[in-house]
Design a protein around this motif. Structure first.
Motif, PDB file in Angstrom:
ATOM      1  N   TYR A 180       0.356-118.645  20.581  1.00 33.96           N
ATOM      2  CA  TYR A 180       1.027-118.856  19.303  1.00 33.96           C
ATOM      3  C   TYR A 180       2.399-118.180  19.212  1.00 33.96           C
ATOM      4  O   TYR A 180       3.281-118.672  18.499  1.00 33.96           O
ATOM      5  CB  TYR A 180       0.137-118.365  18.160  1.00 33.96           C
ATOM      6  CG  TYR A 180      -1.136-119.165  18.018  1.00 33.96           C
ATOM      7  CD1 TYR A 180      -1.099-120.552  17.907  1.00 33.96           C
ATOM      8  CD2 TYR A 180      -2.378-118.539  18.000  1.00 33.96           C
ATOM      9  CE1 TYR A 180      -2.265-121.300  17.785  1.00 33.96           C
ATOM     10  CE2 TYR A 180      -3.551-119.277  17.872  1.00 33.96           C
ATOM     11  CZ  TYR A 180      -3.486-120.661  17.767  1.00 33.96           C
ATOM     12  OH  TYR A 180      -4.636-121.404  17.652  1.00 33.96           O
ATOM     13  N   ASP A 181       2.584-117.079  19.940  1.00 31.71           N
ATOM     14  CA  ASP A 181       3.838-116.325  19.811  1.00 31.71           C
ATOM     15  C   ASP A 181       4.730-116.413  21.041  1.00 31.71           C
ATOM     16  O   ASP A 181       5.911-116.075  20.959  1.00 31.71           O
ATOM     17  CB  ASP A 181       3.538-114.839  19.536  1.00 31.71           C
ATOM     18  CG  ASP A 181       2.760-114.643  18.240  1.00 31.71           C
ATOM     19  OD1 ASP A 181       2.828-115.542  17.377  1.00 31.71           O
ATOM     20  OD2 ASP A 181       2.090-113.597  18.096  1.00 31.71           O
ATOM     21  N   GLY A 182       4.170-116.825  22.173  1.00 38.12           N
ATOM     22  CA  GLY A 182       4.949-116.857  23.408  1.00 38.12           C
ATOM     23  C   GLY A 182       5.961-118.004  23.413  1.00 38.12           C
ATOM     24  O   GLY A 182       5.777-119.023  22.758  1.00 38.12           O
ATOM     25  N   THR A 183       7.046-117.806  24.166  1.00 38.87           N
ATOM     26  CA  THR A 183       8.087-118.828  24.300  1.00 38.87           C
ATOM     27  C   THR A 183       7.804-119.672  25.534  1.00 38.87           C
ATOM     28  O   THR A 183       7.643-119.135  26.636  1.00 38.87           O
ATOM     29  CB  THR A 183       9.474-118.178  24.446  1.00 38.87           C
ATOM     30  OG1 THR A 183       9.738-117.375  23.293  1.00 38.87           O
ATOM     31  CG2 THR A 183      10.560-119.233  24.588  1.00 38.87           C
ATOM     32  N   ASP A 184       7.746-120.973  25.331  1.00 40.93           N
ATOM     33  CA  ASP A 184       7.508-121.895  26.449  1.00 40.93           C
ATOM     34  C   ASP A 184       8.835-122.173  27.142  1.00 40.93           C
ATOM     35  O   ASP A 184       9.821-122.542  26.492  1.00 40.93           O
ATOM     36  CB  ASP A 184       6.908-123.194  25.926  1.00 40.93           C
ATOM     37  CG  ASP A 184       6.402-124.085  27.050  1.00 40.93           C
ATOM     38  OD1 ASP A 184       6.147-123.556  28.155  1.00 40.93           O
ATOM     39  OD2 ASP A 184       6.279-125.303  26.837  1.00 40.93           O
ATOM     40  N   VAL A 185       8.898-121.961  28.445  1.00 44.38           N
ATOM     41  CA  VAL A 185      10.132-122.191  29.196  1.00 44.38           C
ATOM     42  C   VAL A 185       9.871-123.195  30.304  1.00 44.38           C
ATOM     43  O   VAL A 185       8.728-123.426  30.698  1.00 44.38           O
ATOM     44  CB  VAL A 185      10.684-120.874  29.803  1.00 44.38           C
ATOM     45  CG1 VAL A 185      11.035-119.883  28.707  1.00 44.38           C
ATOM     46  CG2 VAL A 185       9.689-120.263  30.791  1.00 44.38           C
ATOM     47  N   ASP A 186      10.952-123.811  30.800  1.00 41.52           N
ATOM     48  CA  ASP A 186      10.787-124.785  31.871  1.00 41.52           C
ATOM     49  C   ASP A 186      10.578-124.079  33.200  1.00 41.52           C
ATOM     50  O   ASP A 186      10.726-122.857  33.317  1.00 41.52           O
ATOM     51  CB  ASP A 186      11.981-125.734  31.936  1.00 41.52           C
ATOM     52  CG  ASP A 186      13.307-125.022  32.156  1.00 41.52           C
ATOM     53  OD1 ASP A 186      13.340-124.017  32.896  1.00 41.52           O
ATOM     54  OD2 ASP A 186      14.322-125.461  31.592  1.00 41.52           O
ATOM     55  N   ARG A 212       3.422-131.557  28.194  1.00 41.96           N
ATOM     56  CA  ARG A 212       3.255-131.653  26.745  1.00 41.96           C
ATOM     57  C   ARG A 212       2.065-132.526  26.381  1.00 41.96           C
ATOM     58  O   ARG A 212       1.266-132.187  25.494  1.00 41.96           O
ATOM     59  CB  ARG A 212       4.527-132.225  26.118  1.00 41.96           C
ATOM     60  CG  ARG A 212       5.733-131.301  26.183  1.00 41.96           C
ATOM     61  CD  ARG A 212       5.564-130.105  25.290  1.00 41.96           C
ATOM     62  NE  ARG A 212       6.783-129.314  25.211  1.00 41.96           N
ATOM     63  CZ  ARG A 212       6.865-128.122  24.639  1.00 41.96           C
ATOM     64  NH1 ARG A 212       5.780-127.601  24.102  1.00 41.96           N
ATOM     65  NH2 ARG A 212       8.006-127.460  24.609  1.00 41.96           N
ATOM     66  N   THR A 218      13.578-116.202  36.243  1.00 45.25           N
ATOM     67  CA  THR A 218      13.228-114.941  35.586  1.00 45.25           C
ATOM     68  C   THR A 218      12.317-114.096  36.466  1.00 45.25           C
ATOM     69  O   THR A 218      12.553-112.899  36.673  1.00 45.25           O
ATOM     70  CB  THR A 218      12.544-115.209  34.234  1.00 45.25           C
ATOM     71  OG1 THR A 218      13.429-115.952  33.392  1.00 45.25           O
ATOM     72  CG2 THR A 218      12.180-113.902  33.544  1.00 45.25           C
ATOM     73  N   THR A 265      13.597-122.003  34.682  1.00 42.05           N
ATOM     74  CA  THR A 265      13.817-120.726  33.990  1.00 42.05           C
ATOM     75  C   THR A 265      12.751-119.716  34.368  1.00 42.05           C
ATOM     76  O   THR A 265      13.040-118.539  34.612  1.00 42.05           O
ATOM     77  CB  THR A 265      13.825-120.941  32.468  1.00 42.05           C
ATOM     78  OG1 THR A 265      14.870-121.851  32.120  1.00 42.05           O
ATOM     79  CG2 THR A 265      14.043-119.635  31.733  1.00 42.05           C
ATOM     80  N   SER A 266      11.510-120.174  34.406  1.00 40.03           N
ATOM     81  CA  SER A 266      10.413-119.285  34.794  1.00 40.03           C
ATOM     82  C   SER A 266      10.628-118.745  36.203  1.00 40.03           C
ATOM     83  O   SER A 266      10.442-117.547  36.466  1.00 40.03           O
ATOM     84  CB  SER A 266       9.085-120.033  34.713  1.00 40.03           C
ATOM     85  OG  SER A 266       8.010-119.221  35.151  1.00 40.03           O
TER      86      SER A 266
END
Length: 230
Positions: A199-205, A172, A212, A208-209
């Motif tokens: 701007y539209d994507g979801t930030d994941v830890d 961050r 997935t 999770t990445s």
């Protein structure tokens, strides 16, 4: 003759064996990475002369092989799941967890096959998960693909953790520090796909990445298992 086939010398005057040597090497690597490991430093930690270690281990590469094999014992599950997807998922996640405990492992993943007893056991468990579901060549390519995914994902995660420590900036903090530059570049309109991701994507830890991506790779394997050969 491999290091596993070569007998150990007598333990006197200072009690030594490969198990103690490897434990000391792993402790050094956990503290300072692979660059902190040398036969001299391992010997010093064991209060033994450096030359004595050469009776047990010929080269630093052999020491690395033994260290990796010791960690593979942490990766091998006590019981093999009956479902092939779950078996491969468990092995991948346990490899990631081992690498987070021993970050230096990420630097040694993906080398030539591990020939120690624990490494061979992990390979056996991996192949056994797909045994009988398709031909052996398809099994080998599937295993290679899953391994390539989690090796790359683990290395990326460890690289980011090292960067955080080296710079003192969390993910961050790094994003905030570089945000104005990225905003200026995106405002030019030259990078519309990247702008959409930012701007539209979801930030994941990271966990999770990893999970997935692994599921998507296993989905691809499942397609090959259900598709008859040409």
């Amino acid at each position: 003759m491999t290091v596993w086939d070569r007998p150990e010398p007598p333990t006197r005057p200072v009690p030594l064996d490969r198990e103690r040597i490897v434990a000391a090497a792993i402790a050094l690597a956990d503290e300072g990475g692979l660059e902190a490991v040398s036969l001299r430093k391992v010997a010093a930690r064991l209060n033994a002369g450096p030359m004595r270690l050469y009776g047990y281990i010929s080269t630093k590469e052999e020491l690395f092989d033994l260290m990796v094999d010791e960690v593979y014992a942490e990766i091998l599950p006590e019981e093999q799941p009956g479902d092939w997807r779950e078996a491969l998922r468990v092995l991948a996640h346990r490899t990631r967890q081992a690498a987070l405990r021993h970050e230096w492992l990420a630097d040694l993943l993906g080398r030539r096959p591990a020939l120690g007893p624990n490494g061979l056991a992990v390979t056996e468990a991996t192949l056994a998960a797909l045994n009988g579901l398709t031909d052996i060549d398809t099994v080998m390519r599937a295993v290679e693909m899953v391994s390539a995914y989690f090796t790359g994902a683990i290395r990326r995660e460890i690289t980011n953790l090292r960067a955080e420590r080296a710079t003192g900036l969390s993910k961050r903090d790094w994003q905030r520090a570089h945000g104005p530059h990225v905003t200026r570049m995106l405002s030019t309109g030259r990078f519309p796909a990247l702008a959409k991701a930012v701007y539209d994507g979801t930030d994941v830890d990271a966990e999770t990445s990893f999970a997935t991506g692994l599921d998507w790779v296993l989905d691809a394997v499942a397609v090959r298992l259900t598709t008859p050969p040409p």
